[in-house]
Design a protein around this motif. Structure first.
Motif, short mmCIF file in Angstrom:
data_model
loop_
_atom_site.label_atom_id
_atom_site.label_comp_id
_atom_site.label_asym_id
_atom_site.label_seq_id
_atom_site.Cartn_x
_atom_site.Cartn_y
_atom_site.Cartn_z
N LEU A 26 0.77 -0.98 -0.07
CA LEU A 26 -0.11 -0.06 0.07
C LEU A 26 0.90 1.30 -0.02
O LEU A 26 0.48 2.16 -0.77
CB LEU A 26 -0.88 0.04 1.25
N HIS A 27 1.85 1.30 0.49
CA HIS A 27 2.87 2.45 0.78
C HIS A 27 3.59 2.78 -0.36
O HIS A 27 4.13 3.77 -0.67
CB HIS A 27 3.59 2.28 1.88
N THR A 28 3.84 1.76 -1.10
CA THR A 28 4.71 2.08 -2.53
C THR A 28 3.74 2.28 -3.65
O THR A 28 4.23 2.81 -4.67
CB THR A 28 5.67 0.94 -2.70
N ASP A 29 2.56 1.68 -3.53
CA ASP A 29 1.72 1.82 -4.85
C ASP A 29 0.80 3.25 -4.81
O ASP A 29 0.35 3.33 -5.80
CB ASP A 29 1.15 0.67 -5.43
N GLY A 30 1.02 3.76 -3.67
CA GLY A 30 0.25 5.26 -3.66
C GLY A 30 -0.91 4.96 -3.03
O GLY A 30 -1.82 6.11 -2.66
N THR A 31 -1.56 3.83 -2.78
CA THR A 31 -2.80 3.77 -2.10
C THR A 31 -2.80 4.40 -0.80
O THR A 31 -3.96 5.10 -0.42
CB THR A 31 -3.18 2.21 -2.11
N LEU A 32 -1.96 4.10 0.08
CA LEU A 32 -1.88 4.56 1.49
C LEU A 32 -1.56 5.99 1.22
O LEU A 32 -2.31 6.79 2.04
CB LEU A 32 -0.65 4.17 2.25
N ALA A 33 -0.97 6.64 0.55
CA ALA A 33 -0.79 8.14 0.18
C ALA A 33 -2.22 8.62 -0.04
O ALA A 33 -2.49 9.73 0.70
CB ALA A 33 0.29 8.31 -0.89
N GLY A 34 -2.87 8.01 -1.24
CA GLY A 34 -4.17 8.57 -1.31
C GLY A 34 -5.25 8.46 -0.13
O GLY A 34 -5.77 9.30 -0.12
N LEU A 35 -5.00 7.40 0.17
CA LEU A 35 -6.05 7.12 1.54
C LEU A 35 -5.71 8.02 2.72
O LEU A 35 -6.66 8.49 3.29
CB LEU A 35 -5.86 5.75 2.12
N SER A 36 -4.54 8.56 2.86
CA SER A 36 -4.21 9.30 4.09
C SER A 36 -4.55 10.82 3.47
O SER A 36 -4.66 11.85 4.43
CB SER A 36 -2.73 9.26 4.54
N HIS A 37 -4.47 11.29 2.11
CA HIS A 37 -4.53 12.56 1.77
C HIS A 37 -5.67 13.46 2.44
O HIS A 37 -5.48 14.58 2.85
CB HIS A 37 -4.30 12.80 0.16
N PRO A 38 -7.02 12.99 2.01
CA PRO A 38 -8.14 13.52 2.65
C PRO A 38 -8.04 14.04 3.85
O PRO A 38 -8.81 14.82 4.63
CB PRO A 38 -9.23 12.51 2.19
N MET A 80 -7.96 14.52 -14.06
CA MET A 80 -7.48 15.66 -14.67
C MET A 80 -6.38 16.37 -13.79
O MET A 80 -5.51 16.93 -14.59
CB MET A 80 -8.74 16.77 -14.45
N GLY A 81 -6.34 16.40 -12.71
CA GLY A 81 -5.08 16.78 -11.74
C GLY A 81 -3.65 15.94 -12.19
O GLY A 81 -2.70 16.70 -12.14
N ILE A 82 -3.89 14.82 -12.18
CA ILE A 82 -2.79 14.08 -12.42
C ILE A 82 -2.09 14.18 -13.85
O ILE A 82 -0.92 14.30 -13.89
CB ILE A 82 -3.10 12.17 -12.28
N TYR A 83 -3.00 14.62 -14.93
CA TYR A 83 -2.44 14.85 -16.09
C TYR A 83 -2.24 16.50 -16.51
O TYR A 83 -2.01 16.60 -17.61
CB TYR A 83 -3.77 14.11 -17.14
N HIS A 131 -6.49 16.86 -5.31
CA HIS A 131 -5.93 15.59 -4.95
C HIS A 131 -4.94 15.06 -5.81
O HIS A 131 -3.93 14.94 -5.82
CB HIS A 131 -6.89 14.47 -4.56
N GLY A 132 -5.46 15.04 -7.06
CA GLY A 132 -4.62 14.52 -8.28
C GLY A 132 -3.46 15.24 -8.52
O GLY A 132 -2.45 14.58 -8.74
N SER A 133 -3.68 16.58 -8.52
CA SER A 133 -2.33 17.30 -8.57
C SER A 133 -1.24 17.10 -7.79
O SER A 133 -0.08 17.65 -7.85
CB SER A 133 -2.64 18.92 -8.83
N GLU A 134 -1.67 16.51 -6.58
CA GLU A 134 -0.69 16.47 -5.47
C GLU A 134 -0.16 14.68 -5.19
O GLU A 134 0.18 14.31 -4.32
CB GLU A 134 -1.16 16.78 -4.27
N LEU A 135 -0.16 14.05 -6.39
CA LEU A 135 0.15 12.90 -6.63
C LEU A 135 1.69 12.83 -6.16
O LEU A 135 2.56 13.46 -6.83
CB LEU A 135 -0.02 12.43 -8.14
#
Length: 192
Positions: A26-38, A80-83, A131-135
């Motif tokens: 979870l910590h390396t594929d971004g899931t945990l980062a996404g889960l904690s971001h909000p 949109m933010g990611i791209y 959120h997406g722009s802060e990947l």
């Protein structure tokens, strides 16, 4: 109360930072980062809880349609933010979403479900884009998006749960005061 305990457990887990190491998870594929971001900013928490709360006060099918619309449009905004697709007035839009959602809760604004879904959809577009722009660097975009969508659902459920706990006139007053507090937080963000 069973839902409140499950929600508290999810919230506790979501706010624990990941430990960096060479293992895939979870910590390396971004899931945990996404889960904690909000959970990283009060404006995120206030807006997403307010969506769930407002949806619950609308009642009926709005209870699930409104939060679902938010999550769906948030995913679009995230991509949109990611791209790097630009969204004008980003910071202003984010602050306005907090203020607007607070007003909707404070005054228990009643609108048809499709209108409510459109209103939260606009809010979600800004939030998702942010959120997406802060990947985070080195994170997998898909895992990150799934993580922040899951956290959003948790916060919506918290809002729905809080709305179901308000009883009588005192509960209504507390809800209105909380809505005013959220609106003032949005105004403070607008003021800078």
């Amino acid at each position: 109360m069973k839902y409140a305990k499950v929600l508290a457990a999810f919230a506790s887990i979501a706010t624990v930072p990941g430990v960096a190491n060479a293992h895939i998870g979870l910590h390396t594929d971004g899931t945990l980062a996404g889960l904690s971001h909000p959970f990283s900013g009060l404006d995120h928490i206030l807006a997403m809880v307010a969506v769930g709360f407002w949806a619950a006060t609308l009642g009926g099918s709005a209870r699930w349609i409104v939060p679902s619309a938010f999550v769906a449009v948030m995913a679009i905004g995230g991509v949109m933010g990611i791209y790097g697709v630009p969204l004008p007035m980003m910071e202003t839009g984010i602050a306005l979403t907090v203020a607007m959602l607070g007003v909707l809760v404070a005054f228990e604004v009643k609108v048809p479900t499709p209108v409510a879904a459109a209103i939260v959809g606009v809010c979600a577009l800004f939030r998702g884009h942010a959120h997406g722009s802060e990947l985070p660097a080195m994170s997998h975009a898909g895992g990150y998006v799934m993580g922040f969508l899951a956290a959003t659902i948790i916060l919506h459920v918290a809002g729905i749960t809080l709305a179901s706990l308000r009883f009588g006139k005192a509960g209504q007053i507390v809800a209105r005061v909380a809505g005013v507090g959220v609106a003032l937080a949005g105004a403070a963000l607008l003021a800078g």
